[in-house]
Design a protein around this motif. Structure first.
Motif, PDB file in Angstrom:
ATOM      1  N   THR A 188       6.109  -5.911   3.770  1.00 36.38           N
ATOM      2  CA  THR A 188       4.799  -5.314   4.011  1.00 36.38           C
ATOM      3  C   THR A 188       3.768  -5.895   3.054  1.00 36.38           C
ATOM      4  O   THR A 188       4.050  -6.103   1.876  1.00 36.38           O
ATOM      5  N   ALA A 189       2.566  -6.149   3.588  1.00 34.53           N
ATOM      6  CA  ALA A 189       1.429  -6.572   2.763  1.00 34.53           C
ATOM      7  C   ALA A 189       0.375  -5.480   2.772  1.00 34.53           C
ATOM      8  O   ALA A 189       0.150  -4.826   3.799  1.00 34.53           O
ATOM      9  N   PHE A 190      -0.273  -5.276   1.628  1.00 28.43           N
ATOM     10  CA  PHE A 190      -1.350  -4.311   1.491  1.00 28.43           C
ATOM     11  C   PHE A 190      -2.616  -5.084   1.124  1.00 28.43           C
ATOM     12  O   PHE A 190      -2.643  -5.777   0.103  1.00 28.43           O
ATOM     13  N   VAL A 191      -3.638  -4.964   1.965  1.00 29.87           N
ATOM     14  CA  VAL A 191      -4.858  -5.753   1.795  1.00 29.87           C
ATOM     15  C   VAL A 191      -6.064  -4.822   1.744  1.00 29.87           C
ATOM     16  O   VAL A 191      -6.266  -4.013   2.654  1.00 29.87           O
ATOM     17  N   THR A 192      -6.865  -4.943   0.684  1.00 32.62           N
ATOM     18  CA  THR A 192      -8.110  -4.183   0.635  1.00 32.62           C
ATOM     19  C   THR A 192      -9.132  -4.859   1.542  1.00 32.62           C
ATOM     20  O   THR A 192      -9.301  -6.072   1.517  1.00 32.62           O
ATOM     21  N   ASP A 193      -9.805  -4.063   2.356  1.00 29.07           N
ATOM     22  CA  ASP A 193     -10.779  -4.548   3.330  1.00 29.07           C
ATOM     23  C   ASP A 193     -12.130  -3.937   2.969  1.00 29.07           C
ATOM     24  O   ASP A 193     -12.446  -2.810   3.354  1.00 29.07           O
ATOM     25  N   ARG A 194     -12.909  -4.676   2.189  1.00 29.38           N
ATOM     26  CA  ARG A 194     -14.149  -4.089   1.687  1.00 29.38           C
ATOM     27  C   ARG A 194     -15.214  -3.986   2.769  1.00 29.38           C
ATOM     28  O   ARG A 194     -16.196  -3.273   2.599  1.00 29.38           O
ATOM     29  N   GLY A 195     -15.029  -4.675   3.886  1.00 25.96           N
ATOM     30  CA  GLY A 195     -15.982  -4.546   4.975  1.00 25.96           C
ATOM     31  C   GLY A 195     -15.954  -3.161   5.599  1.00 25.96           C
ATOM     32  O   GLY A 195     -16.966  -2.672   6.094  1.00 25.96           O
ATOM     33  N   ASN A 196     -14.777  -2.512   5.572  1.00 26.18           N
ATOM     34  CA  ASN A 196     -14.618  -1.185   6.167  1.00 26.18           C
ATOM     35  C   ASN A 196     -14.278  -0.099   5.158  1.00 26.18           C
ATOM     36  O   ASN A 196     -14.252   1.074   5.498  1.00 26.18           O
ATOM     37  N   GLY A 197     -13.973  -0.496   3.920  1.00 23.38           N
ATOM     38  CA  GLY A 197     -13.539   0.486   2.933  1.00 23.38           C
ATOM     39  C   GLY A 197     -12.121   0.965   3.171  1.00 23.38           C
ATOM     40  O   GLY A 197     -11.770   2.099   2.859  1.00 23.38           O
ATOM     41  N   TRP A 198     -11.277   0.068   3.743  1.00 20.41           N
ATOM     42  CA  TRP A 198      -9.904   0.417   4.076  1.00 20.41           C
ATOM     43  C   TRP A 198      -8.925  -0.347   3.196  1.00 20.41           C
ATOM     44  O   TRP A 198      -9.253  -1.335   2.558  1.00 20.41           O
ATOM     45  N   VAL A 199      -7.671   0.130   3.203  1.00 19.37           N
ATOM     46  CA  VAL A 199      -6.531  -0.684   2.794  1.00 19.37           C
ATOM     47  C   VAL A 199      -5.682  -0.914   4.031  1.00 19.37           C
ATOM     48  O   VAL A 199      -5.223   0.041   4.669  1.00 19.37           O
ATOM     49  N   ARG A 200      -5.518  -2.152   4.414  1.00 20.81           N
ATOM     50  CA  ARG A 200      -4.724  -2.472   5.611  1.00 20.81           C
ATOM     51  C   ARG A 200      -3.248  -2.627   5.218  1.00 20.81           C
ATOM     52  O   ARG A 200      -2.938  -3.282   4.222  1.00 20.81           O
ATOM     53  N   VAL A 201      -2.384  -2.033   5.994  1.00 21.87           N
ATOM     54  CA  VAL A 201      -0.943  -2.130   5.780  1.00 21.87           C
ATOM     55  C   VAL A 201      -0.389  -2.982   6.915  1.00 21.87           C
ATOM     56  O   VAL A 201      -0.443  -2.594   8.090  1.00 21.87           O
ATOM     57  N   LEU A 202       0.144  -4.141   6.576  1.00 20.81           N
ATOM     58  CA  LEU A 202       0.546  -5.128   7.569  1.00 20.81           C
ATOM     59  C   LEU A 202       2.035  -5.445   7.448  1.00 20.81           C
ATOM     60  O   LEU A 202       2.546  -5.647   6.348  1.00 20.81           O
ATOM     61  N   GLN A 203       2.699  -5.519   8.596  1.00 25.21           N
ATOM     62  CA  GLN A 203       4.081  -5.968   8.601  1.00 25.21           C
ATOM     63  C   GLN A 203       4.113  -7.492   8.553  1.00 25.21           C
ATOM     64  O   GLN A 203       3.406  -8.148   9.313  1.00 25.21           O
ATOM     65  N   ILE A 204       4.917  -8.028   7.657  1.00 26.53           N
ATOM     66  CA  ILE A 204       5.022  -9.485   7.509  1.00 26.53           C
ATOM     67  C   ILE A 204       6.079 -10.008   8.475  1.00 26.53           C
ATOM     68  O   ILE A 204       7.244  -9.584   8.410  1.00 26.53           O
ATOM     69  N   PRO A 205       5.704 -10.889   9.396  1.00 24.39           N
ATOM     70  CA  PRO A 205       6.694 -11.371  10.390  1.00 24.39           C
ATOM     71  C   PRO A 205       7.754 -12.257   9.755  1.00 24.39           C
ATOM     72  O   PRO A 205       7.555 -12.833   8.716  1.00 24.39           O
TER      73      PRO A 205
END
Length: 205
Positions: A188-205
């Protein structure tokens, strides 16, 4: 109160040195500041004799080497402590940098991804998908614990790179992505998204 004492409440005294890409006193030079807590708690500055924005910083697992991206002049400086600085040219502007867990390679986020073999300083470029331009001030890269994949944060996408196959194996949308971290299991990757004020949680393929 000196810096060593200031760090005590944070429990950060278990290190032999601390490195920061920075400007010299008076902003007259660009390079790397190195703080050593041993003995007299000294702070030293390594001058790159360069004038183009030190940005990303990565330290090798054995602590002997640091890499600093010099964003505007397409260089990565390889620091062998205590004071040897070797410039490595890369094809594009660069910001984020990370070193594989075995210390053999560095991954640099630029217009594409540049992989540096640290034993020879040779550079291999992995093309990113069209429509994105990684390499801005806030761009970053993280490597999975097994060293097989890199996650690159770009302007409009987050791209997953196979370091074994030198190819993009996954792409996700983002709006002004910034920092990235990978879970200890590498899934899993955790990415801060300052455009939306989110933290995206992504599954790494």
């Amino acid at each position: 109160m000196n810096l060593k004492n200031r760090l005590k409440p944070l429990g950060l005294l278990a290190f032999s040195a601390l490195a920061i890409s920075s400007l010299s006193a008076g902003c007259s030079a660009m390079g790397l500041s190195r703080f050593s807590p041993a003995g007299t708690s000294s702070l030293s500055f390594i001058n790159f004799n360069d004038t183009n924005d030190p940005s990303g910083l990565a330290i090798s697992p054995n602590g002997a080497t640091a890499l600093v991206t010099m964003q505007l002049d397409r260089k990565v400086y390889k620091l062998t402590f205590p004071s040897t600085a070797t410039p490595i040219s890369v094809p594009s502007t660069s910001a984020g940098v990370a070193i594989t867990p075995d210390g053999a390679k560095a991954v640099v986020a630029g217009a594409d991804v540049d992989v540096i073999a640290l034993s020879s300083n040779s550079v291999t470029t992995i093309p990113l998908l069209a429509g994105d331009t990684p390499g801005g001030d806030f761009h970053n890269v993280a490597i999975t614990p097994d060293g097989t994949k890199a996650i690159v944060v770009g302007v409009g996408t987050i791209q997953v790179i196979s370091l074994a196959n030198s190819s993009v194996v996954g792409s996700y949308p983002a709006t002004g992505g910034a920092n990235v971290a990978v879970s200890v299991d590498g899934n899993t990757a955790f990415v801060t998204d300052r455009g939306n004020g989110w933290v995206r949680v992504l599954q790494i393929p």
